[in-house]
Write an enzyme that holds these catalytic residues in place. Structure first.
Site, PDB file in Angstrom:
ATOM      1  N   LEU A   1     -53.320  -5.797  19.754  1.00  0.00           N
ATOM      2  CA  LEU A   1     -53.611  -4.376  19.545  1.00  0.00           C
ATOM      3  C   LEU A   1     -54.164  -3.717  20.808  1.00  0.00           C
ATOM      4  O   LEU A   1     -55.001  -4.288  21.501  1.00  0.00           O
ATOM      5  CB  LEU A   1     -54.610  -4.216  18.396  1.00  0.00           C
ATOM      6  CG  LEU A   1     -54.183  -4.806  17.045  1.00  0.00           C
ATOM      7  CD1 LEU A   1     -55.194  -4.434  15.959  1.00  0.00           C
ATOM      8  CD2 LEU A   1     -52.788  -4.362  16.637  1.00  0.00           C
TER       9      LEU A   1
ATOM     10  N   HIS B   1     -52.408   1.316  19.071  1.00  0.00           N
ATOM     11  CA  HIS B   1     -52.650   0.876  17.685  1.00  0.00           C
ATOM     12  C   HIS B   1     -53.965   1.463  17.165  1.00  0.00           C
ATOM     13  O   HIS B   1     -54.056   1.874  16.007  1.00  0.00           O
ATOM     14  CB  HIS B   1     -52.753  -0.658  17.614  1.00  0.00           C
ATOM     15  CG  HIS B   1     -51.503  -1.377  17.993  1.00  0.00           C
ATOM     16  ND1 HIS B   1     -51.376  -2.077  19.167  1.00  0.00           N
ATOM     17  CD2 HIS B   1     -50.325  -1.507  17.339  1.00  0.00           C
ATOM     18  CE1 HIS B   1     -50.175  -2.615  19.237  1.00  0.00           C
ATOM     19  NE2 HIS B   1     -49.511  -2.287  18.144  1.00  0.00           N
TER      20      HIS B   1
END
Ligand code: PAF
Length: 282
Positions: free
Chosen positions: A31, A35
């Site tokens: 991530l 994200h």
């Protein structure tokens, strides 16, 4: 924040959330700020009463290239930290064995939007995406799901999936998050060499130049050729495709008054990056 590693744990974690808004953000992990921005939007959409679910699952079925899968970054502990900081309620982190039966025999193929752009270059990729996202929709039964517009084609195909299979979920497209230098954030960026990382913002610059050229009346093929020559002037860069298409059908334009999409995929060494920009004639 609850962490569910099995389907049973996921169902149990979500049981108290049923009947209220459940917002899903599917991810493959590694991530980054892009994200995080999707997760924050999910938190906002869910509000205090709703539930935010994020899946962190490196889906082997959507990889058409074994070395891309093998080298895809995996940072599970850092991913959990990002989820925690963004107010996620439930993280679903299954293994491939949990997700898929060894003798699975159902495929799910979108047959129109998937035949062009990345779909033409990565056979089976979007069937793998449709399969896993459909499974996530069945498992989580979200009211809403958020996907980034960097994967413009993916979002269009998933909208088709939801429409054609009558899946009761509302899809939201989120704007591309970029670094200060304009490079679209991607989990693959960490695999770039320092030289290619420095050169990669040229993708965005070439798309912005293309937007101006298109507004000034250049043809689709002139605009695409300029993007290819700008990018391929960088040592070690090969353009996989640069195509100007109708933004809705993703096929060649039949009406220049409609919104167009310029989508590009380019290999910087062995790292494949994608980006896109919407274009209009005026
Ligand atoms: O966009 C992605 O990261 C993946 O394709 C998705 C939607 C999480 C499915 O694995």
């Amino acid at each position: 924040m609850q962490i569910a590693r099995t389907k049973e744990e996921l169902r149990a974690a979500l049981a108290p959330a049923r009947g209220r808004r459940i917002v899903l953000v599917p991810t493959m992990g590694a991530l980054h700020e892009g994200h995080a921005s999707l997760l924050r939007q999910a938190r906002e959409l869910a509000g205090d009463q709703g539930t935010v679910v994020s899946s962190v699952f490196l889906n082997p079925v959507q990889f058409d290239n074994a070395s891309d899968l093998a080298t895809y970054p995996q940072t599970p502990e850092a991913d959990l930290d990002v989820c925690r900081k963004c107010g996620v309620d439930v993280v679903f982190m299954p293994t491939p064995e949990v997700m898929y039966c060894p003798d699975r025999s159902i495929t799910l193929e979108e047959t129109h939007l998937s035949t062009v752009l990345c779909g033409a270059k990565r056979p089976g990729h979007f069937a793998g995406v449709c399969l896993v996202v459909n499974k996530l929709f069945n498992l989580v039964q979200p009211t809403d799901a958020i996907f980034g517009k960097k994967d413009y084609q993916q979002l269009a195909i998933l909208r088709r999936l939801v429409r054609d299979l009558d899946i009761p979920v509302c899809l939201h497209g989120a704007e591309i998050v970029r670094g200060e230098d304009g490079l679209a954030l991607s989990s693959r960026n960490v695999r770039l060499t320092p030289e290619h990382r420095a050169a990669a913002p040229t993708i965005r610059r070439s798309l912005l130049a293309a937007r101006e050229a298109y507004r000034a009346g250049k043809s689709a093929s002139e605009v695409c050729a300029a993007v290819v020559s700008t990018l391929e002037a960088i040592p070690g860069v090969r353009v996989d495709y640069a195509e100007l298409v109708d933004a809705e059908t993703l096929h060649p334009q039949t009406d220049e008054n409609r919104l167009a999409l310029l989508a590009v995929a380019a290999y910087f060494g062995d790292v494949r990056l994608i980006d896109n920009i919407e274009l209009t004639r005026s």
